[in-house]
Write an enzyme that holds these catalytic residues in place. Sequence first.
Site, PDB file in Angstrom:
ATOM      1  N   THR A  12       9.454  -3.927  -5.190  1.00 13.60           N
ATOM      2  CA  THR A  12       8.207  -4.660  -5.040  1.00 13.60           C
ATOM      3  C   THR A  12       7.120  -3.677  -4.599  1.00 13.60           C
ATOM      4  O   THR A  12       7.387  -2.714  -3.883  1.00 13.60           O
ATOM      5  CB  THR A  12       8.331  -5.802  -4.014  1.00 13.60           C
ATOM      6  N   GLY A  13       5.894  -3.934  -5.053  1.00 17.11           N
ATOM      7  CA  GLY A  13       4.828  -2.984  -4.757  1.00 17.11           C
ATOM      8  C   GLY A  13       5.103  -1.636  -5.386  1.00 17.11           C
ATOM      9  O   GLY A  13       4.932  -0.589  -4.754  1.00 17.11           O
ATOM     10  N   GLY A  14       5.525  -1.655  -6.646  1.00 16.48           N
ATOM     11  CA  GLY A  14       5.965  -0.427  -7.300  1.00 16.48           C
ATOM     12  C   GLY A  14       4.944   0.219  -8.199  1.00 16.48           C
ATOM     13  O   GLY A  14       5.318   0.969  -9.104  1.00 16.48           O
ATOM     14  N   ILE A  18       4.756   5.409  -2.613  1.00 15.52           N
ATOM     15  CA  ILE A  18       6.199   5.562  -2.453  1.00 15.52           C
ATOM     16  C   ILE A  18       6.955   4.613  -3.383  1.00 15.52           C
ATOM     17  O   ILE A  18       7.998   4.967  -3.933  1.00 15.52           O
ATOM     18  CB  ILE A  18       6.607   5.317  -0.986  1.00 15.52           C
ATOM     19  N   TYR A 150      -0.581  -3.857  12.406  1.00 13.63           N
ATOM     20  CA  TYR A 150       0.290  -3.225  11.415  1.00 13.63           C
ATOM     21  C   TYR A 150       1.583  -2.745  12.073  1.00 13.63           C
ATOM     22  O   TYR A 150       2.688  -2.996  11.567  1.00 13.63           O
ATOM     23  CB  TYR A 150      -0.435  -2.057  10.762  1.00 13.63           C
TER      24      TYR A 150
END
Length: 251
Positions: A12-14, A18, A150
Amino acid sequence: MGQLTGKVALVTGGTTGIGLAAAKRFAAEGAQVYVTGRRKPELDAAVQDIGSGAVGIQGNIADLSDLDRLYAAVEQDGRGIDVLFANAGGGEFSRLEEVTEEHFDQTFGVNVRGLLFTVQKALPLLNEGASVIVPGSTAATSGAEAFGVYAATKAAIRSLARTWANELKGRGIRVNVIVPGPIDTPGLAGLAPDTEQAGQLKDFLASQVPLGRMGSTDEAAAAVLFLASDQSSFTTGSELYVDGGLNQVQV
C-alpha cells in the site's frame, strides 16, 4: 534473486519513496506485486516502473470501502497474499499549540486507523506463514519537535505490531516493523515549503546521522525485502532499524 518467486506481495502506498522501491525489489525477486495509490497518474507510472506484471489498484486506505475493493481485486488472483507491506501513511510538522482536529484526525486516520483495517481486512487472504511489515519511524521515540502527532501514530503502530505478532503466531504469520531514519524521499522533501528549505532540512538530518548521510530508498527496500523473505523466518514482533545509527549511537 528469486527470494520471492511464486509469491504474491501487496504494497500500500507503493507509488513513491520506500513503498515504490520495495515494490520494485519484490518484483525483481519474482513476486506478483499489487500496489495501491490515491492518484491514478502516479499509480500508472509506478506500475510501469515496477514492471513484471505489477497490478495497480487505486484507493485510499482511510476509506474502508476502498480497502474492500482492493482485497476483492486481489482475491481474484486466487493465491492469497504472502507479503503485506502496509506502507501507506504520512505526516506533517505541527507543534502542540498548532495541532488542529483536522491534523490529528487525518494523521491518525491514515497511519493508525487505515493501517489497522488494512491488516484486518487482509486476514482472510493471508497465506500460512505470510509476512506482514508495518512502517515505524525513529520519530516514535526521539521526541522530535513539531512531530508529536506523527510520532504518536508510529508508537501506536509499534504496539499494534507486537499484539498482532502474538495473535497471528498460530498461523505462522510474522509481523515486523521497519523503522527508517532519514531516508531521501519525495515525502520528506515535501515537509519543507520550498526547495531551498528542503535542502537545508536534508543537510540538518544528515548531520544528525552517525554515518554522516541520509539513507536511500533502495537501502530501506533491502531491509523490507529481508523481512518479507524466508531470510527472516525466525523474526517476528521485531523492529528493524534502517537509520544509519541515528537512534542507536550517540555522536
